[in-house]
Design an enzyme around this catalytic site. Structure first.
Site, short mmCIF file in Angstrom:
data_model
loop_
_atom_site.label_atom_id
_atom_site.label_comp_id
_atom_site.label_asym_id
_atom_site.label_seq_id
_atom_site.Cartn_x
_atom_site.Cartn_y
_atom_site.Cartn_z
N ASP A 111 87.86 113.12 40.38
CA ASP A 111 88.11 111.71 40.08
C ASP A 111 86.79 110.95 40.02
OD1 ASP A 111 90.49 109.66 39.90
OD2 ASP A 111 89.16 108.79 41.41
N TYR A 216 85.66 100.40 39.59
CA TYR A 216 86.34 100.00 38.36
C TYR A 216 85.74 98.72 37.79
CZ TYR A 216 89.81 103.45 39.77
OH TYR A 216 90.42 104.62 40.13
N HIS A 283 97.23 115.01 38.85
CA HIS A 283 95.91 114.52 39.25
C HIS A 283 95.59 114.94 40.68
CE1 HIS A 283 92.45 111.88 38.90
NE2 HIS A 283 92.73 111.37 40.09
#
Length: 308
Positions: A111, A216, A283
């Site tokens: 990730d 982010y 994931h």
């Protein structure tokens, strides 16, 4: 046995670290993603530290913004160059007493940890012998699909939610209900998300969520909106795209956020590439199929030792 310590780096950042294995041995470095922390690698640390599996010195830091690691308040402090600087300095520190100062035998990442690892491998390949990526898109294919693939744009729409000023407050609400949805929405968590594991997550989240969210906020690689061109408004330099170290990519094909199309064309930027697709994993493949994932990494590292 897992040891924990805080490591102060020369540029003013401190990382909290989990480690296993004998200091002075060749190092394997493990990087986590969002909304996780270094503890997710504990099983892998114990495995690879064992003499029968290489006797490596295994290091898993909490990335900046997580757990007890430094968490600068400014989102600009989470741009790629700063994150890469952390890991390069960490490598210098943990390899200083080993056989290859400044270089790790393997960098294994998932990730957001994978995003940092891709950047480090592209810009400072002399720092690692092998790269292993778990469900973390290469910047070139991610940039392409965020601009050109409606399916990936839709799958990544959550990234814009995580950039909101009130995202941390919303994620904390109702016992972290939205954070748990990141797991339960993709995976049959009944098989692995035990009460003890939930408690580990919540202990990390209690340190604060904004640091992880700032990854982010700082990155332009997210879907464009009417108010923000995001990925469509940037150009990635070629130096960030070509990775010339031997690379293993392990991909859970049921990942609903990072679609399998992100693997298409990857070999154009990563010529020494092996891809292992796990059809029944999401994931969260490290939780769902830990033995399979660790076995694939084991085989990749063993093949490198035989070749050497």
């Amino acid at each position: 046995m897992i040891d924990t310590f805080d490591l102060a780096l020369p540029h003013g950042i401190t990382l909290s670290v989990r480690a296993a294995g004998q200091p002075g041995r060749p190092v394997l470095l493990f990087l986590h993603g969002f909304p996780e922390a270094a503890f997710v690698w504990d099983e892998a640390l114990a495995h690879f530290a064992a003499p029968e599996h290489g006797g490596w010195r295994c290091i898993a830091p909490n990335l900046r913004g997580y757990e007890r690691s430094s968490a600068p308040p400014n989102a600009d402090a989470y741009r790629a160059r700063h994150l890469v600087q952390d890991i390069a300095a960490l490598i210098d520190a943990v390899t200083a007493a080993g056989p290859t100062p400044g270089r790790v035998a393997g960098l294994i990442a998932h990730d957001w940890g994978g995003a940092v690892a891709w950047n480090l491998a592209a810009t400072q390949p002399e720092r690692l012998d092998r790269l292993v990526i778990l469900n973390s898109p290469h910047p070139g294919t991610f940039w392409r699909d965020l601009r050109e693939s409606p399916a990936q744009q839709a799958a990544s729409a959550y990234m814009n939610f995580l950039c909101r000023p009130d995202a941390a407050e919303r994620l904390r609400a109702d016992g972290y209900a939205k954070l748990w949805a990141f797991f339960r929405g993709m995976s049959d968590t009944s098989a692995w998300l035990t009460p003890a594991l939930q408690a580990q997550y919540e202990a990390v989240w209690a340190h604060g969520l904004q640091g992880g969210l700032n990854y982010y906020v700082a990155s332009p690689l997210r879907p464009p909106t009417a108010d923000d061109p995001a990925a469509a408004g940037v150009t990635l330099p070629d130096t960030l795209l070509h990775v010339r170290v031997p690379t293993l990519v392990i991909w859970g094909m049921r990942d609903q956020a990072l679609l399998p199309g992100l693997l298409d064309g990857l070999d154009a930027w990563v010529p020494d590439l092996r891809v292992e697709r796990l059809p029944d994993a999401s994931h969260w493949l490290l939780h769902e199929q830990p033995a399979r994932v660790i076995g694939l990494i084991d085989g990749f590292l063993a093949s490198a030792q035989r070749a050497g």
